[in-house]
Design a protein around this motif. Structure first.
Motif, short mmCIF file in Angstrom:
data_model
loop_
_atom_site.label_atom_id
_atom_site.label_comp_id
_atom_site.label_asym_id
_atom_site.label_seq_id
_atom_site.Cartn_x
_atom_site.Cartn_y
_atom_site.Cartn_z
N HIS A 55 0.84 -1.21 0.00
CA HIS A 55 0.00 0.00 0.00
C HIS A 55 0.87 1.26 0.00
CE1 HIS A 55 -3.37 -2.72 1.52
NE2 HIS A 55 -3.67 -2.36 0.30
N GLU A 56 1.97 1.24 0.76
CA GLU A 56 2.90 2.37 0.76
C GLU A 56 3.50 2.58 -0.63
OE1 GLU A 56 5.92 1.59 3.68
OE2 GLU A 56 4.48 1.56 5.34
N ALA A 59 1.01 4.03 -2.96
CA ALA A 59 0.82 5.47 -2.73
C ALA A 59 1.96 6.27 -3.36
CB ALA A 59 0.73 5.76 -1.24
N GLU A 60 3.16 5.69 -3.32
CA GLU A 60 4.32 6.38 -3.89
C GLU A 60 4.29 6.42 -5.42
OE1 GLU A 60 7.82 4.45 -2.34
OE2 GLU A 60 7.26 4.87 -0.27
N GLY A 62 1.48 5.67 -7.42
CA GLY A 62 0.17 5.90 -8.01
C GLY A 62 -0.54 4.64 -8.50
N THR A 64 -2.64 1.08 -7.41
CA THR A 64 -3.38 0.41 -6.34
C THR A 64 -3.06 -1.08 -6.41
OG1 THR A 64 -5.16 2.02 -6.52
CG2 THR A 64 -5.67 -0.04 -5.39
#
Length: 184
Positions: A55-56, A59-60, A62, A64
């Motif tokens: 998940h990290e 987020a970095e 873009g 999912t």
């Protein structure tokens, strides 16, 4: 944590190999297949660290990531079914800690036939075409265990022999542990 971080890096690389990491807003499915729930670290550490790190990373970059998690409860045929279900669901990468290293070669072959990279996690899968293998230095672990045992036996003044149980023949890591321990 370092192993999980290395695993996550391997997943990104394997995802790139499969062509599934792009700017596509759809979730990239990653299967995490672990061998048992009796070993506390799998449920307590490996699964949550793995999921959190993906998940990290998502987020970095873009992207999912959706983790499809299964636990085989030490049943190789159950793990085979879980792998088949993950592949049928369209996973981009399969992360596999096999119950049985020899039996899991068929899982690797099925994934390869679909162009899905396989990362052997924690236990090596011999005979399969793996994208990556992420684990510990098994020979060094055996060496450290034997060194600690011999030191403690010497401190206690123990006499006699040592009975060594060298692990399951279906666990490809057992040979490394044995080799390291016998070196001491």
């Amino acid at each position: 944590r370092r192993i999980v971080a290395a695993l996550a890096s391997g997943i990104l690389a394997a995802s790139a190999l499969s062509g599934c990491v792009s700017g596509d807003p759809a979730a990239v499915k990653i299967a995490l297949l672990l061998p048992d729930s009796k070993t506390a670290r799998y449920e307590t550490f490996d699964k949550p660290y793995f999921t959190d790190r993906l998940h990290e990373l998502g987020a970095e970059n873009g992207t999912t990531y959706e983790v499809l998690y299964s636990n085989a409860d030490q049943d190789a045929s159950k793990q085979q079914s879980q792998a088949e279900a993950a592949l049928a669901s369209g996973v981009a990468v399969l992360v596999l800690d096999p119950v049985d290293g020899a039996a899991s070669v068929s899982i690797v072959a099925a994934a390869n036939a679909q162009g899905v990279p396989v990362i052997a996690y924690d236990r090596y899968i011999s005979g399969g075409d793996l994208a990556f293998y992420v684990s510990f230095d098994n020979s060094n672990i055996g060496h450290l265990q034997a060194t600690a045992l011999v030191r403690k036996l010497d401190e206690d003044g123990a006499e006699g022999g040592i009975l060594m149980v060298n692990g399951s023949p279906t666990d490809n890591n057992a040979g490394g542990f044995k080799s390291g321990a016998h070196g001491v």
